[in-house]
Design an enzyme around this catalytic site. Structure first.
Site, mmCIF file in Angstrom:
data_model
loop_
_atom_site.group_PDB
_atom_site.id
_atom_site.type_symbol
_atom_site.label_atom_id
_atom_site.label_comp_id
_atom_site.label_asym_id
_atom_site.label_seq_id
_atom_site.Cartn_x
_atom_site.Cartn_y
_atom_site.Cartn_z
ATOM 1 N N HIS A 256 0.844 -1.203 0.000
ATOM 2 C CA HIS A 256 0.000 0.000 0.000
ATOM 3 C C HIS A 256 0.870 1.240 0.000
ATOM 4 C CE1 HIS A 256 -3.178 2.835 1.143
ATOM 5 N NE2 HIS A 256 -3.993 1.926 0.628
ATOM 6 N N GLU A 314 -7.951 -4.983 -0.601
ATOM 7 C CA GLU A 314 -8.492 -5.726 -1.738
ATOM 8 C C GLU A 314 -8.473 -7.238 -1.513
ATOM 9 O OE1 GLU A 314 -10.004 -3.847 -3.366
ATOM 10 O OE2 GLU A 314 -8.912 -2.460 -4.655
HETATM 11 N N1 ACO Z 1 4.024 -7.573 -4.741
HETATM 12 C C1 ACO Z 1 5.352 -7.582 -4.954
HETATM 13 N N2 ACO Z 1 6.146 -6.502 -4.816
HETATM 14 C C2 ACO Z 1 5.551 -5.365 -4.432
HETATM 15 C C3 ACO Z 1 4.183 -5.285 -4.183
HETATM 16 C C4 ACO Z 1 3.402 -6.451 -4.340
HETATM 17 N N3 ACO Z 1 2.089 -6.450 -4.111
HETATM 18 N N4 ACO Z 1 3.866 -4.029 -3.807
HETATM 19 C C5 ACO Z 1 5.009 -3.332 -3.848
HETATM 20 N N5 ACO Z 1 6.018 -4.146 -4.216
HETATM 21 C C6 ACO Z 1 7.439 -3.786 -4.353
HETATM 22 C C7 ACO Z 1 7.649 -2.998 -5.631
HETATM 23 O O1 ACO Z 1 7.969 -3.848 -6.717
HETATM 24 C C8 ACO Z 1 8.770 -2.070 -5.263
HETATM 25 O O2 ACO Z 1 9.974 -2.762 -5.411
HETATM 26 P P1 ACO Z 1 11.244 -2.013 -6.098
HETATM 27 O O3 ACO Z 1 11.552 -0.878 -5.173
HETATM 28 O O4 ACO Z 1 12.282 -3.086 -6.133
HETATM 29 O O5 ACO Z 1 10.770 -1.570 -7.436
HETATM 30 C C9 ACO Z 1 8.557 -1.828 -3.766
HETATM 31 O O6 ACO Z 1 7.769 -2.907 -3.282
HETATM 32 C C10 ACO Z 1 7.826 -0.534 -3.496
HETATM 33 O O7 ACO Z 1 6.698 -0.483 -4.338
HETATM 34 P P2 ACO Z 1 6.065 0.851 -4.913
HETATM 35 O O8 ACO Z 1 5.564 0.589 -6.287
HETATM 36 O O9 ACO Z 1 6.981 2.016 -4.687
HETATM 37 O O10 ACO Z 1 4.874 1.046 -3.924
HETATM 38 P P3 ACO Z 1 3.666 2.048 -4.154
HETATM 39 O O11 ACO Z 1 3.491 2.777 -2.915
HETATM 40 O O12 ACO Z 1 3.798 2.861 -5.387
HETATM 41 O O13 ACO Z 1 2.534 0.991 -4.490
HETATM 42 C C11 ACO Z 1 0.708 -0.386 -4.582
HETATM 43 C C12 ACO Z 1 1.473 0.628 -3.733
HETATM 44 C C13 ACO Z 1 0.427 0.201 -5.974
HETATM 45 C C14 ACO Z 1 -0.635 -0.720 -3.929
HETATM 46 C C15 ACO Z 1 1.573 -1.676 -4.721
HETATM 47 O O14 ACO Z 1 1.870 -2.195 -3.434
HETATM 48 C C16 ACO Z 1 0.948 -2.737 -5.602
HETATM 49 O O15 ACO Z 1 1.097 -2.675 -6.839
HETATM 50 N N6 ACO Z 1 0.216 -3.737 -5.004
HETATM 51 C C17 ACO Z 1 -0.436 -4.769 -5.776
HETATM 52 C C18 ACO Z 1 -1.742 -4.257 -6.371
HETATM 53 C C19 ACO Z 1 -2.828 -4.026 -5.312
HETATM 54 O O16 ACO Z 1 -2.993 -4.820 -4.386
HETATM 55 N N7 ACO Z 1 -3.581 -2.930 -5.484
HETATM 56 C C20 ACO Z 1 -4.627 -2.519 -4.551
HETATM 57 C C21 ACO Z 1 -4.151 -1.402 -3.683
HETATM 58 S S1 ACO Z 1 -5.248 -1.027 -2.380
HETATM 59 C C22 ACO Z 1 -6.284 0.190 -2.954
HETATM 60 O O17 ACO Z 1 -5.957 0.978 -3.797
HETATM 61 C C23 ACO Z 1 -7.608 0.285 -2.454
#
Ligand code: ACO
Length: 377
Positions: A256, A314
């Protein structure tokens, strides 16, 4: 370049004051309209939550009855909107496309141009749009709204034509209350940006639906359900998680932007889902869900030791909505059916003390090109 401090994704930037919800991402606290989420989610009807956000207090009994019937009176959609929804269903457009098209037409035939009235209309009509689209997808005719039923019960009724059970209604209502508002998330920010130009709340709703559609925001619970069903069949959560991460994909339902601990909404929805599956005598699917969460959190910690990746809303949305009988393809649209309460409250709050939302970009392009006529390129 002047004015070029860069904050990609506006992370950590505060651009509005709000009385609607408070999030502490470090401790995992969420307060909606002054109530800790678990208190509001379990006890309120969706109408009470909406009233709370629109008025900053709970309604008295007579106000609630009036509000409930006012929303019920605004549920119908016209033939033109139904024609668009039928076409969207025939072309197998996603539910969120249908919802965007329907939401954009929400002020057709209302004859009102008052943001508070339009806000109520938009909130009231979104379930009808989703349900009508779904009925067309099933090759059936839409079910007319049932004016005696509350907002949540009527939504389920319009999907199937049958009155839902009390546990189904309570499960859905808990979901709708849990996700009704969540700070300045991407879709809410879109809605506030639209009205900050002194545009209207119907335009804001259409923009917000489009924003919610993406998998990084509201589009995750469908894929979460696919994942859970696959693992329920294979019985091997760990292999699934490892393969997903090793192939460079993200695990849906985890991570998140704001929370560094388990999303407090996951706790509320997990309890609601557990209660629902227990009552339905269907424990085995929920056992898979819980086991998957435990395995995934451990493997994610190994995979990304420098970033806490915990369960987000989610994950349990998928489990709960499956239980109460919302079809998988409507999960994100059902999120919109709830979040529209927050979008509309944010729009009214923005309009009460408006300032145009207009950030800057840093220019990284060329600055000294000279013009070449097309025949010389
Ligand atoms: N699975 C694997 N790796 C992940 C995940 C995940 N679910 N979430 C984050 N990471 C990793 C990223 O790859 C990144 O790694 P890196 O630095 O080596 O590139 C690191 O963790 C940080 O991730 P960011 O993209 O900077 O995190 P951000 O704050 O932008 O993203 C988000 C948050 C978009 C929700 C992300 O965690 C994600 O894509 N999750 C999966 C999709 C999801 O569950 N979406 C629903 C969100 S809840 C809502 O909106 C109501």
């Amino acid at each position: 370049m002047p004015g070029s401090d860069l904050n990609r994704g506006l992370e950590g930037i505060t651009v509005a004051e709000t009385r609607l919800s408070y999030i502490d991402g470090e401790s995992g606290e969420l307060v909606i309209g002054g109530f800790p989420v678990k208190e509001l989610a379990v006890d309120a009807t969706y109408e009470e939550s909406v009233f709370l956000l629109l008025n900053d207090r709970l309604p008295a009994a007579d106000e609630l009855a009036e509000f409930r019937s006012d929303l019920a009176n605004r549920r119908e959609v016209g033939d033109e909107v139904r024609a668009v929804l039928r076409r969207a269903a025939e072309e197998e457009k996603p539910a969120m496309d249908a919802l965007r098209m329907g939401a954009a037409a929400a002020n057709l035939g209302t004859g009102e141009e008052n943001p508070r009235e339009d806000a109520r209309r938009v909130i009231a009509v979104l379930p009808t749009i989703v349900a009508a689209y779904w009925r067309y997808r099933q090759g059936a005719e839409p079910v007319a709204p049932h004016e005696e039923l509350g907002h949540a019960a009527n939504y389920l009724y319009m999907l199937t034509g049958e009155e839902p059970s009390d546990p189904q209604v309570r499960g859905l209502e808990t979901y709708l209350n849990t996700v009704i508002d969540h700070g300045l998330n991407a879709s809410t920010f879109s809605a506030r940006t639209v009205v900050s130009t002194e545009s209207d709340v119907v335009s804001a709703a259409a923009a917000a639906v489009g924003t919610l559609k993406g998998p990084l925001h509201g589009g995750a619970p469908g894929p979460v359900l696919d994942m859970l069903e696959e693992v329920h069949e294979s019985g091997d959560a760990e292999a699934y998680v490892r393969e997903t991460l090793e192939s460079g994909e993200r695990l849906m339902g985890f991570g998140h932007r704001v929370y560094r601990v388990r999303d407090p909404r996951a706790a509320v929805l997990s309890t609601a889902a557990e209660r629902f599956y227990e009552a339905a005598g269907d424990d085995s699917f929920f056992e898979t869900v819980q086991e998957f969460e435990n395995v995934a959190v451990d493997v994610l910690a190994e995979h990304k030791p420098d970033r806490r990746l915990e369960t987000n809303v989610e994950f349990y949305t998928a489990a709960l909505l499956r239980g109460v009988g919302v079809p998988r393809d409507l999960f994100t649209a059902t999120f919109g059916v709830s979040r529209v309460g927050g979008w509309m409250a944010h729009c009214l709050e923005q309009l009460d003390d408006n300032r145009l939302i207009r950030p800057r970009s840093r220019y990284v392009g060329e600055t000294d090109r000279t013009w070449t006529p097309v025949e010389n390129r």
